[in-house]
Motif scaffolding. Structure first.
Motif, PDB file in Angstrom:
ATOM      1  N   ALA A 298     -15.846  -0.618   8.615  1.00  0.00           N
ATOM      2  CA  ALA A 298     -14.846  -1.282   7.780  1.00  0.00           C
ATOM      3  C   ALA A 298     -14.670  -0.473   6.508  1.00  0.00           C
ATOM      4  CB  ALA A 298     -15.281  -2.703   7.448  1.00  0.00           C
ATOM      5  N   PHE A 299     -13.536   0.200   6.376  1.00  0.00           N
ATOM      6  CA  PHE A 299     -13.187   0.937   5.176  1.00  0.00           C
ATOM      7  C   PHE A 299     -11.703   0.771   4.945  1.00  0.00           C
ATOM      8  CE2 PHE A 299     -12.541   3.833   8.663  1.00  0.00           C
ATOM      9  CZ  PHE A 299     -11.463   4.636   8.321  1.00  0.00           C
ATOM     10  N   SER A 300     -11.200   1.317   3.879  1.00  0.00           N
ATOM     11  CA  SER A 300      -9.823   1.049   3.496  1.00  0.00           C
ATOM     12  C   SER A 300      -9.021   2.339   3.352  1.00  0.00           C
ATOM     13  CB  SER A 300      -9.785   0.285   2.166  1.00  0.00           C
ATOM     14  OG  SER A 300      -8.447   0.077   1.759  1.00  0.00           O
ATOM     15  N   ALA A 301      -7.740   2.224   3.677  1.00  0.00           N
ATOM     16  CA  ALA A 301      -6.807   3.318   3.415  1.00  0.00           C
ATOM     17  C   ALA A 301      -6.200   3.180   2.029  1.00  0.00           C
ATOM     18  CB  ALA A 301      -5.703   3.326   4.471  1.00  0.00           C
ATOM     19  N   GLY A 302      -6.622   2.223   1.281  1.00  0.00           N
ATOM     20  CA  GLY A 302      -6.076   1.951  -0.047  1.00  0.00           C
ATOM     21  C   GLY A 302      -6.478   0.558  -0.447  1.00  0.00           C
ATOM     22  N   SER A 303      -5.774  -0.045  -1.375  1.00  0.00           N
ATOM     23  CA  SER A 303      -6.082  -1.405  -1.780  1.00  0.00           C
ATOM     24  C   SER A 303      -5.793  -2.369  -0.641  1.00  0.00           C
ATOM     25  CB  SER A 303      -5.242  -1.793  -2.994  1.00  0.00           C
ATOM     26  OG  SER A 303      -5.326  -3.168  -3.237  1.00  0.00           O
ATOM     27  N   ALA A 304      -6.720  -3.286  -0.403  1.00  0.00           N
ATOM     28  CA  ALA A 304      -6.497  -4.290   0.643  1.00  0.00           C
ATOM     29  C   ALA A 304      -5.274  -5.136   0.342  1.00  0.00           C
ATOM     30  CB  ALA A 304      -7.726  -5.174   0.785  1.00  0.00           C
ATOM     31  N   CYS A 305      -4.952  -5.288  -0.943  1.00  0.00           N
ATOM     32  CA  CYS A 305      -3.813  -6.115  -1.334  1.00  0.00           C
ATOM     33  C   CYS A 305      -2.490  -5.495  -0.909  1.00  0.00           C
ATOM     34  CB  CYS A 305      -3.818  -6.339  -2.847  1.00  0.00           C
ATOM     35  SG  CYS A 305      -5.303  -7.168  -3.432  1.00  0.00           S
ATOM     36  N   ALA A 306      -2.478  -4.169  -0.654  1.00  0.00           N
ATOM     37  CA  ALA A 306      -1.236  -3.492  -0.280  1.00  0.00           C
ATOM     38  C   ALA A 306      -1.252  -3.046   1.181  1.00  0.00           C
ATOM     39  CB  ALA A 306      -1.001  -2.279  -1.193  1.00  0.00           C
ATOM     40  N   SER A 307      -2.345  -3.316   1.893  1.00  0.00           N
ATOM     41  CA  SER A 307      -2.447  -2.854   3.269  1.00  0.00           C
ATOM     42  C   SER A 307      -1.359  -3.497   4.111  1.00  0.00           C
ATOM     43  CB  SER A 307      -3.823  -3.178   3.838  1.00  0.00           C
ATOM     44  OG  SER A 307      -4.035  -4.564   3.860  1.00  0.00           O
ATOM     45  N   GLY A 308      -0.789  -2.694   5.000  1.00  0.00           N
ATOM     46  CA  GLY A 308       0.267  -3.196   5.856  1.00  0.00           C
ATOM     47  C   GLY A 308       1.645  -3.126   5.231  1.00  0.00           C
ATOM     48  N   SER A 309       1.720  -2.703   3.960  1.00  0.00           N
ATOM     49  CA  SER A 309       3.011  -2.663   3.297  1.00  0.00           C
ATOM     50  C   SER A 309       3.825  -1.443   3.706  1.00  0.00           C
ATOM     51  CB  SER A 309       2.819  -2.634   1.773  1.00  0.00           C
ATOM     52  OG  SER A 309       2.236  -1.405   1.361  1.00  0.00           O
ATOM     53  N   GLY A 310       3.130  -0.406   4.207  1.00  0.00           N
ATOM     54  CA  GLY A 310       3.829   0.827   4.551  1.00  0.00           C
ATOM     55  C   GLY A 310       4.036   1.755   3.367  1.00  0.00           C
ATOM     56  N   ARG A 311       3.733   1.273   2.152  1.00  0.00           N
ATOM     57  CA  ARG A 311       3.891   2.098   0.955  1.00  0.00           C
ATOM     58  C   ARG A 311       2.601   2.846   0.673  1.00  0.00           C
ATOM     59  NH1 ARG A 311       5.262  -2.943  -0.897  1.00  0.00           N
ATOM     60  NH2 ARG A 311       3.476  -2.911  -2.323  1.00  0.00           N
ATOM     61  N   THR A 312       2.740   4.056   0.115  1.00  0.00           N
ATOM     62  CA  THR A 312       1.545   4.737  -0.346  1.00  0.00           C
ATOM     63  C   THR A 312       1.071   4.073  -1.631  1.00  0.00           C
ATOM     64  OG1 THR A 312       2.923   6.361  -1.510  1.00  0.00           O
ATOM     65  CG2 THR A 312       2.139   6.954   0.694  1.00  0.00           C
ATOM     66  N   SER A 313      -0.183   4.283  -1.949  1.00  0.00           N
ATOM     67  CA  SER A 313      -0.801   3.639  -3.101  1.00  0.00           C
ATOM     68  C   SER A 313      -0.123   4.028  -4.408  1.00  0.00           C
ATOM     69  CB  SER A 313      -2.282   4.036  -3.162  1.00  0.00           C
ATOM     70  OG  SER A 313      -2.816   3.825  -4.441  1.00  0.00           O
ATOM     71  N   HIS A 314       0.254   3.030  -5.201  1.00  0.00           N
ATOM     72  CA  HIS A 314       0.862   3.325  -6.503  1.00  0.00           C
ATOM     73  C   HIS A 314      -0.151   3.964  -7.443  1.00  0.00           C
ATOM     74  CE1 HIS A 314      -1.126  -0.494  -7.533  1.00  0.00           C
ATOM     75  NE2 HIS A 314      -1.009  -0.160  -8.806  1.00  0.00           N
ATOM     76  N   VAL A 315      -1.430   3.675  -7.220  1.00  0.00           N
ATOM     77  CA  VAL A 315      -2.481   4.273  -8.050  1.00  0.00           C
ATOM     78  C   VAL A 315      -2.594   5.766  -7.756  1.00  0.00           C
ATOM     79  CG1 VAL A 315      -4.956   4.308  -8.520  1.00  0.00           C
ATOM     80  CG2 VAL A 315      -3.756   2.117  -8.258  1.00  0.00           C
ATOM     81  N   LEU A 316      -2.605   6.129  -6.480  1.00  0.00           N
ATOM     82  CA  LEU A 316      -2.710   7.537  -6.120  1.00  0.00           C
ATOM     83  C   LEU A 316      -1.464   8.306  -6.532  1.00  0.00           C
ATOM     84  CD1 LEU A 316      -4.481   7.299  -2.637  1.00  0.00           C
ATOM     85  CD2 LEU A 316      -5.483   7.619  -4.908  1.00  0.00           C
ATOM     86  N   ARG A 317      -0.304   7.671  -6.448  1.00  0.00           N
ATOM     87  CA  ARG A 317       0.913   8.340  -6.931  1.00  0.00           C
ATOM     88  C   ARG A 317       0.854   8.530  -8.441  1.00  0.00           C
ATOM     89  NH1 ARG A 317       3.431   4.454  -3.676  1.00  0.00           N
ATOM     90  NH2 ARG A 317       4.355   3.465  -5.507  1.00  0.00           N
ATOM     91  N   ALA A 318       0.280   7.550  -9.142  1.00  0.00           N
ATOM     92  CA  ALA A 318       0.223   7.626 -10.602  1.00  0.00           C
ATOM     93  C   ALA A 318      -0.669   8.758 -11.090  1.00  0.00           C
ATOM     94  CB  ALA A 318      -0.267   6.297 -11.185  1.00  0.00           C
ATOM     95  N   ILE A 319      -1.676   9.159 -10.294  1.00  0.00           N
ATOM     96  CA  ILE A 319      -2.532  10.272 -10.709  1.00  0.00           C
ATOM     97  C   ILE A 319      -1.987  11.607 -10.208  1.00  0.00           C
ATOM     98  CG2 ILE A 319      -4.575   8.799 -10.850  1.00  0.00           C
ATOM     99  CD1 ILE A 319      -5.583  10.053  -8.242  1.00  0.00           C
ATOM    100  N   GLY A 320      -0.772  11.591  -9.662  1.00  0.00           N
ATOM    101  CA  GLY A 320      -0.086  12.833  -9.323  1.00  0.00           C
ATOM    102  C   GLY A 320      -0.179  13.267  -7.884  1.00  0.00           C
ATOM    103  N   LEU A 321      -0.741  12.430  -7.007  1.00  0.00           N
ATOM    104  CA  LEU A 321      -0.825  12.820  -5.606  1.00  0.00           C
ATOM    105  C   LEU A 321       0.537  12.693  -4.934  1.00  0.00           C
ATOM    106  CD1 LEU A 321      -3.862  12.613  -6.201  1.00  0.00           C
ATOM    107  CD2 LEU A 321      -4.147  11.533  -3.956  1.00  0.00           C
ATOM    108  N   SER A 322       0.809  13.597  -4.012  1.00  0.00           N
ATOM    109  CA  SER A 322       2.019  13.498  -3.207  1.00  0.00           C
ATOM    110  C   SER A 322       1.839  12.378  -2.185  1.00  0.00           C
ATOM    111  CB  SER A 322       2.271  14.814  -2.477  1.00  0.00           C
ATOM    112  OG  SER A 322       1.239  15.060  -1.529  1.00  0.00           O
ATOM    113  N   ASP A 323       2.940  11.989  -1.550  1.00  0.00           N
ATOM    114  CA  ASP A 323       2.827  10.973  -0.509  1.00  0.00           C
ATOM    115  C   ASP A 323       1.876  11.428   0.594  1.00  0.00           C
ATOM    116  OD1 ASP A 323       4.389   9.068  -1.687  1.00  0.00           O
ATOM    117  OD2 ASP A 323       6.148   9.397  -0.428  1.00  0.00           O
ATOM    118  N   ALA A 324       1.951  12.714   0.950  1.00  0.00           N
ATOM    119  CA  ALA A 324       1.092  13.237   2.011  1.00  0.00           C
ATOM    120  C   ALA A 324      -0.373  13.170   1.594  1.00  0.00           C
ATOM    121  CB  ALA A 324       1.491  14.675   2.341  1.00  0.00           C
TER     122      ALA A 324
END
Length: 359
Positions: A298-324
């Protein structure tokens, strides 16, 4: 199943379950009733309130809520004036702030650097007289970064603004500075039950009610559950009693994990973070395939609150990561009940599965 998703929720402490059981099995009185059974339930609630407050600064009161989301909504909607917050905040803050903006309340969202730490120059410029509320998370739920909450609270105080700290991930683990005016916490992030949280309110501060209909908690209406309160209280007591042992265990787990994930990139600051949160990426990693191949972990691809949304993490985008890059990141969360051998075995499985993708 090896559980490595502590930021989403933590395992219930056995002691918390024991504390809850009498109030689920036989002690069913309403804690707001005046008869003897009601007074006994009320006493249990007050013991729990003191236990939760023991991990918070002095000079305030604990008001129980249904969880941190309600506590944050109450704190934000119950105050007035312009709002300043951070781009990496939890959705419970950002979505509530957006709702307030739609009602005409001025809002400033501050950026963070590649390490996830707020831009203090931008913060100093934004937190000026006229701002009513500054909201900042102590420990980020996605990347574990610890924000300079003490300095931000001082800026807010100097500007005449209130300071709200989302301490959900840091409660009992990272010291909460005394300069806060409002603090939101949650039971199920500290080995307590789901369905209960609290808003700490500095003495003398009045926050407009979010819920009406009884005012049982002095600004918050609704019948309290003695069982949930007792479970939260015991969980908080254990966080205080076991803090040093828990932190030492987490440090060992962090060392084991990072040693075995050499070649992966850690997202966010390495130095300014809670080490029970390890958010890492491997370029080209197909996280969905990894989760399918490693179903017993059991691990996460991001915040559990956003899982299943299809969006990349807003936190990871905020630190400059690309969608990929964001889509090739995973979050491993561990703590008190994580077994060292299980962690090593799980990471070995994850690394092998990731390497197999490149063949």
């Amino acid at each position: 199943m090896i559980y490595l998703d502590y930021q989403a929720t933590t395992p219930l402490a056995p002691e918390a379950l024991v504390a809850m059981l009498p109030w689920l099995e036989s002690h069913h009185a309403n804690p707001h009733s005046a008869h003897r059974a009601g007074r006994a339930a009320k006493a249990a609630v007050e013991v729990a309130r003191d236990q939760v407050a023991a991990l918070l600064p002095p000079g305030g009161r604990v008001a129980f809520t249904s969880g941190a989301t309600e506590a944050l909504n109450w704190a934000i909607k119950g105050t007035a004036g312009a709002i300043v917050t951070i781009a990496t905040e939890h959705a419970a803050v950002l979505d509530t702030v957006a709702a307030e903006a739609r009602r005409g309340r001025p809002v400033t969202i501050l950026p963070v650097g590649s390490d996830g730490i707020i831009d203090m120059v931008a913060a100093q410029a934004a937190i000026s007289p006229g701002v009513g509320l500054v909201a900042a998370m102590l420990v980020n739920n996605e990347i574990g970064v610890v924000q300079p909450v003490e300095q931000l609270a001082a800026m807010a105080r100097d500007a005449g603004a209130l300071f709200l700290c989302d301490a959900v991930q840091g409660y009992g683990r990272v010291t909460i500075p005394p300069g806060c005016d409002l603090i939101a916490v949650s039971a199920h992030k500290v080995h307590g039950p789901k369905g209960i949280g609290a808003l700490w309110i500095r003495d003398g501060l009045a926050v407009e009610p979010l819920l009406h209909g009884g005012d049982q908690e002095g600004g918050r209406s609704g019948t309290l559950s003695p069982a949930l309160c007792a479970g939260f209280g015991m969980a908080a007591r254990l966080m205080a009693e076991r803090r040093d042992a828990d932190l030492a265990h987490v440090d060992r787990l962090w060392s084991l994990a990072t040693d075995r994930l050499r070649g992966w990139t850690i997202n966010g600051s390495i130095d300014h973070r809670y080490r029970g949160n390890l958010n890492v990426r491997r370029d080209g990693l197909d996280v969905n395939r990894l989760m399918s191949d490693c179903r017993d972990i059991a691990f996460s691809a991001g915040s559990a609150c956003a899982s299943g949304s299809g969006r990349t993490s807003h936190v990871l985008r905020a630190i400059g990561l690309s969608d990929a890059q964001a889509r090739s990141s995973i979050r491993l969360g561990f703590g008190r009940y994580t077994d060292e051998d299980e962690l090593v075995r799980a990471i070995g499985t994850l690394v092998a599965a990731a390497q197999a993708q490149g063949r």
